[in-house]
Design a protein around this motif. Structure first.
Motif, short mmCIF file in Angstrom:
data_model
loop_
_atom_site.label_atom_id
_atom_site.label_comp_id
_atom_site.label_asym_id
_atom_site.label_seq_id
_atom_site.Cartn_x
_atom_site.Cartn_y
_atom_site.Cartn_z
N ASN A 1 0.84 -1.20 0.00
CA ASN A 1 0.00 0.00 0.00
C ASN A 1 0.88 1.25 0.00
OD1 ASN A 1 -2.88 -1.08 0.49
ND2 ASN A 1 -1.66 -2.12 2.04
N GLN B 1 -0.76 4.34 1.03
CA GLN B 1 -1.28 4.33 2.40
C GLN B 1 -0.29 3.61 3.31
OE1 GLN B 1 -4.09 5.74 3.53
NE2 GLN B 1 -4.82 6.48 1.56
N ALA C 1 -0.97 1.99 6.68
CA ALA C 1 -1.71 0.73 6.72
C ALA C 1 -0.84 -0.46 6.35
CB ALA C 1 -2.92 0.79 5.78
N ASP C 2 0.44 -0.23 6.09
CA ASP C 2 1.34 -1.30 5.66
C ASP C 2 2.28 -1.65 6.81
OD1 ASP C 2 3.59 -2.72 4.39
OD2 ASP C 2 2.57 -2.19 2.52
N ARG D 1 -7.57 -3.76 9.27
CA ARG D 1 -8.06 -3.76 7.90
C ARG D 1 -9.46 -4.38 7.87
NH1 ARG D 1 -2.67 -5.49 4.41
NH2 ARG D 1 -1.23 -4.11 5.50
N PHE E 1 -7.59 2.42 4.58
CA PHE E 1 -7.24 2.39 3.17
C PHE E 1 -7.59 3.67 2.40
CE2 PHE E 1 -7.70 -2.44 3.40
CZ PHE E 1 -6.35 -2.61 3.55
N ARG F 1 -9.19 3.07 -2.52
CA ARG F 1 -8.30 2.06 -3.10
C ARG F 1 -8.39 2.06 -4.62
NH1 ARG F 1 -8.82 -3.71 -1.28
NH2 ARG F 1 -11.06 -3.42 -1.63
N ARG G 1 -7.45 -3.27 -6.90
CA ARG G 1 -7.56 -3.88 -5.57
C ARG G 1 -9.02 -4.13 -5.20
NH1 ARG G 1 -3.02 -4.51 -2.91
NH2 ARG G 1 -1.16 -3.37 -3.55
#
Length: 384
Positions: A11, A14, A17-18, A214, A245, A248, A252
């Motif tokens: 990501n 983002q 979020a990783d 998530r 996210f 997106r 995805r």
């Protein structure tokens, strides 16, 4: 020691979020502090300028990351950087890494870090494929690629005892004996998200809960949504759900539209607020500081969760389903098997100050050994 860290960023738009990127961003500087020459090969550079950077192209899908490691690019990278240790953040890529090292004429230690397990085991010992990696029946192929990666590694690192047990069992079923190359190295806590619980004020009859995971279906989001309605029903608890996210890509969404569907459902639930940190760690810390407790994901067989560690390092008790690593790591008084038990635990956190403060201190203490320096020391011990 010249260490090359191969990092697939799922990501790039983002990064908050990783978890794999956050891990590298915390660990690489700590390894550099010990005198290791660290190069991160990634689509995005880590924040410390002392860490060398080799830009790579992000895999467009989770399957390309596993089945298309890019041999030509690997050979060129190995010839340029001449690593003594290569860390494969994507374990499935380890055979290609080994072959590329051979072609490049380099003799390096290959280390696989199992950030993500494409399987879990039920309480009865049944191996279950991760549905997130099983589109059109690809799960078995991903599992075999993972086992092949384990076989190609000189060292295999996992987050927890639960992950070690599952990885060993899954490897054995594919004829791979991990022997003494398996090591437990937990992920570091984020130094920006640490708060001494001594200054925490317990809730006064009403508590704010936080769900910062998530929203994929395979994380058990439908089960969480069901629980969320129960938790907010009598007004004792209000919930904040993180939108990790944002918007997106169409690719995805086409692979898995479940986050958007679940987000829409949660957004229309009274007592639930949707929030975003917009990739800002200060904003994220403020959101955490505004909560009283966290809720763990309902992902079957969860082997580890950085979001859980974030909450605990901030002194937030985390309530959790009794499954996987959560059952290993979370205090037994905060584990539940049913929604009714979860509601009772949340109500007690909201109304019993002594109980709340006890678990705030225990949550914080559970991360005390997860400083980047301590984790870097364990990391180096495992790969030497």
């Amino acid at each position: 020691m010249r260490l090359l860290y191969l990092l697939n960023v799922s990501n790039a738009s983002q990064l908050a979020a990783d978890s794999g990127f956050t891990f590298a961003d915390l660990l690489a500087p700590a390894l550099t502090d010990t005198g290791v020459e660290v190069t991160v090969a990634s689509p995005v550079a880590v924040g410390d300028a002392r860490v060398r950077f080799s830009p790579t192209i992000s895999s467009s899908t989770k399957y390309r990351a596993r089945f298309d490691p890019g041999m030509d690019a690997l050979v060129a990278l190995f010839r340029e950087r001449r690593p003594e240790v290569v860390v494969a953040n994507q374990v499935e890529a380890a055979p290609a890494i080994r072959a590329a090292l051979l072609e490049a004429g380099r003799d390096a230690l290959v280390v696989g870090y199992c950030h993500y397990l494409p399987f879990s085991f039920s309480d009865g010992g049944v191996l279950e494929l991760d549905p997130a990696m099983d589109d059109r029946g690809l799960g078995r192929s991903v599992l075999l690629a993972f086992a092949a990666g384990l076989a190609a590694c000189d060292r295999v690192l996992v987050h927890s005892s639960t992950a070690a047990s599952w990885t060993t069992a899954a490897a054995a079923r594919s004829g791979v004996d991990l022997g003494d190359k398996l090591h437990i190295v937990p992920a570091p806590r984020d130094v920006r998200l640490v708060r001494d619980p001594a200054g925490i004020t317990p809730p006064q009859g009403r508590a704010a809960g936080l769900y910062n995971h998530r929203l994929y279906a395979h994380y058990g989001t439908a089960r969480f949504t069901q629980l969320a309605r129960r938790l907010v029903a009598d007004g004792t608890v209000r919930l904040t759900v993180m939108d990790l996210f944002g918007t997106r890509s169409p690719e995805r969404i086409r692979l898995d539209p479940s986050p958007e569907r679940h987000l829409e459902e949660l957004a229309t639930t009274d007592g639930v607020t949707i929030a975003s940190d917009r990739g800002d760690r200060v904003r994220y810390r403020n959101i955490l500081a505004g909560a009283h407790f966290g809720i763990a994901p309902f992902r079957p067989g969860c082997p580890w969760s950085m979001s859980v560690i974030d909450c605990q390092a901030m002194g937030l008790p985390v309530i959790a389903p009794r499954t996987g690593w959560l059952a290993e790591h979370i205090d037994d008084e905060l584990l539940f098997d049913t929604d009714e038990q979860a509601v009772q635990i949340a109500a007690r956190l909201a109304t019993d100050p002594e109980f709340y403060l006890l678990h705030a201190k225990r949550a914080y203490a559970s991360t005390a050994d997860l400083t980047p320096a301590a984790v870097a020391a364990r990391y180096l011990e495992a790969i030497r």
